[in-house]
Every structure is written in C-alpha cells, then in structure tokens.
Design an enzyme around this catalytic site. Structure first.
Site, mmCIF file in Angstrom:
data_model
loop_
_atom_site.group_PDB
_atom_site.id
_atom_site.type_symbol
_atom_site.label_atom_id
_atom_site.label_comp_id
_atom_site.label_asym_id
_atom_site.label_seq_id
_atom_site.Cartn_x
_atom_site.Cartn_y
_atom_site.Cartn_z
ATOM 1 N N HIS A 30 -3.582 -5.595 0.858
ATOM 2 C CA HIS A 30 -2.918 -5.855 2.142
ATOM 3 C C HIS A 30 -2.927 -7.344 2.490
ATOM 4 C CE1 HIS A 30 -2.460 -1.728 3.819
ATOM 5 N NE2 HIS A 30 -3.465 -1.449 3.010
ATOM 6 N N GLU B 298 -1.344 -8.848 4.738
ATOM 7 C CA GLU B 298 -1.289 -9.043 6.199
ATOM 8 C C GLU B 298 -2.673 -8.968 6.835
ATOM 9 O OE1 GLU B 298 -0.636 -6.284 4.692
ATOM 10 O OE2 GLU B 298 -1.035 -4.522 5.936
ATOM 11 N N CYS C 93 0.832 -1.206 0.000
ATOM 12 C CA CYS C 93 0.000 0.000 0.000
ATOM 13 C C CYS C 93 0.871 1.262 0.000
ATOM 14 C CB CYS C 93 -0.971 -0.055 1.179
ATOM 15 S SG CYS C 93 -2.371 1.077 0.988
#
Lengths: 229, 81
Positions: A203, A205, A86
């Site tokens: 993302h 994660e 990002c």
C-alpha cells in the site's frame, strides 16, 4: 486534471488514496461509485484496496464484474494510466487487465506489516522517481497476496519487463526467506504489457504521511504526477 | 434443472487450505491419508433442459464462477434423468 477512484461496497482505502493523490499530485481525486457505467474524463484510474463484496467467491471476482468495470477495461485497454492496490490488484487480475492471479498467502494468515520491496523496473510511469533496485519500505495488509501465474505467463511477464516490485529484505536480497506470502519469484507488483496498468499488493498510500512514519510511497505518486504533466 | 458446479484447485497449484486441514487431521491422530485439497460446490437451479443447462453453466463458470488459471470445474447433476 482528475483521478477517478472507483468505490465498491467494501472498498476501504479509497479515502486514503484520495488524500495521497491530493497531497502529492496535481490531480483532483473524484469518487466513482461502482454502479456507474462510465468514468468521467480523467487522467488516472485508481482501484483502491479493501474487501470488495466481502471477498466472496474469490477476492475481486465480484467487483471485476461490476457495471463500471466495462468502462475501466475499455479505457485501460486504450492506454489510460490505471493503478490497482491490494484488492485493486486482485480486481485487475480478475478482470483480465493484468496476467496471473492472487491466491491465499502460503503462511495461511493475514499479514499486516511493513515490508521491504525492491524496485525492479524504474522505467514505468509509476516508478520513474525511484532508483533502479532501490529498496523501499511499504506496508502490506492482505490474506490473498500470493501471486501465481503459470510458467508461460511468467516467462512473458519477465520477457516484457513487467515486474515492478519484488519482496526483499533491508539489504535487497530476494529469496524464500524474504518472501512474506509465497508469491512466485517474490513478485509484489506488475504492469500489463503496455505498461499503463500497475497492480501491487503493498500500500504506497500508507507510506505518504507523518503518522505512519513512512514516506517511501510518495515517489510513486510523484512519478504519476510528473508523467502526466 | 438442479445441478452442482464442483470447483477444485488445479493440480500443481498450491492449496494452503488443504495443507492446513491435512496438518490438523494429523495432529488429531489420523493416519494413512494424503493429498487433501479443498474446493467448493455451487448449487444452481436452471430453468432449461439438460443440454442448455450445461451450456449456460459453462458460460457462468468461465465468466465468473471459476478462475481457470488456478481452478478446474466439473458440472454435476443431482440425479441422472
């Protein structure tokens, strides 16, 4: 083995990525403040998401000139595995480690939702655990995720097989309707020519824990771990 | 030496902000206008003569102020000496 996570004022995904790294890799995450001038010995460099320096001037532009970035650029150029997510992707393009740039979403609004992306290249050290053309669901959260590159640059990116992820729908269709932000050719993530630096807007994660009910990000971390072993 | 750097999106690069302004002005009833683009102006005061100031500002633009992939810039002096 260690992963250095670079922390800038305004980074806000640094702790999340540390949790994912701890859970899914053999690396020990260490936080490195942006004012440091050298990265401690580590096997992976991560530039996490966030809104560094309030997105002033252009997203990632101020962070790209932070003291630590000289060493990030040096090590990444020398081949160190480097991941930017990002805002981290924006910082990598602003620092010249990745081609192209990220401009405002063509819909003019901040996008925060889970999207489908297709694995375009599973031969990178970040994507080996995925199947080629696998469709995975990963959240996005950005206002400037519209990937742009001029024609020559885009040709080079394609010729060198640098596109790793493209936005698509659940069926894997890549077209204007499945493009959330206006990115050229639905590009969601690319590597540098050498393949050791990956930048991506989604993302991973945020797709590694039970709370989000998403697990498709796990293989990205497992790929890194496997490659580093 | 006071000067301004005018930064504009390059021709051909999508300018969603310009488009949004255009749409809003249309909704307000304005007619006979087109091609609205939004850029930015950065004011700088440099302690140097004009030629030096241009060189320094040029370097600032290339290193930080401007992303040459998507933006063009112009250095404008407050008043001609």
């Amino acid at each position: 083995m260690k992963a250095s996570i670079i922390v800038f004022p305004g980074s806000n995904c640094d702790r999340d990525i540390a949790v994912s790294i701890k859970k899914l890799t053999t690396l020990e995450p260490i936080m490195v403040w942006h004012k440091e001038t050298s990265i401690p010995d580590s096997d992976l460099i991560v530039i996490p998401g966030g809104f560094t320096f309030g997105d002033y001037l252009r997203c990632g532009s101020i962070a790209a000139n932070s003291p630590i970035m000289k060493d990030v650029i040096k090590k990444a150029t020398d081949g160190a595995p480097t991941l930017g997510i990002c805002n981290g992707f924006q910082i990598l393009t602003e620092s010249g480690l990745l081609p192209g740039t990220l401009i405002k979403n063509d819909c003019l609004s901040f996008l925060c939702k889970t999207v489908s992306i297709r694995v375009e290249n599973n031969q990178t050290n970040f994507s080996k655990k995925y199947k080629q053309n696998e469709i995975i669901n990963i959240p996005i959260a950005h206002n400037e995720g519209n990937f742009f590159a001029n024609e020559n640059t885009l040709e080079k990116i394609k010729d060198s097989n640098q596109i790793v992820f493209k936005y698509c729908n659940q069926n894997g269709e890549v077209n204007n309707e499945t493009n959330p932000n206006g990115s050229i050719e639905n590009i969601a993530g690319i590597t540098n020519e050498q393949g050791n630096v990956l930048g991506m807007m989604p993302h991973p994660e945020r797709a590694t824990c039970e709370i989000t009910k998403l697990s498709d990000g796990e293989n990205l971390f497992k790929s890194i771990s496997e490659f580093l072993l | 030496m006071k000067l301004n750097v005018k930064i504009m999106p390059k021709n051909g690069v999508l300018d969603p902000q310009g488009k949004a302004i255009e749409n809003s002005l249309s909704q307000l009833g304005f007619k006979n206008f087109s091609e609205i683009r939004q850029g930015k102006i950065i004011e700088i005061d440099i302690d140097a003569d004009k030629d030096q100031a241009i060189n320094i500002t040029d370097e600032m633009c290339k290193k930080l102020l401007v992303n040459l992939i998507i933006e063009d810039y112009e250095i404008i002096f407050d008043r001609e000496e």
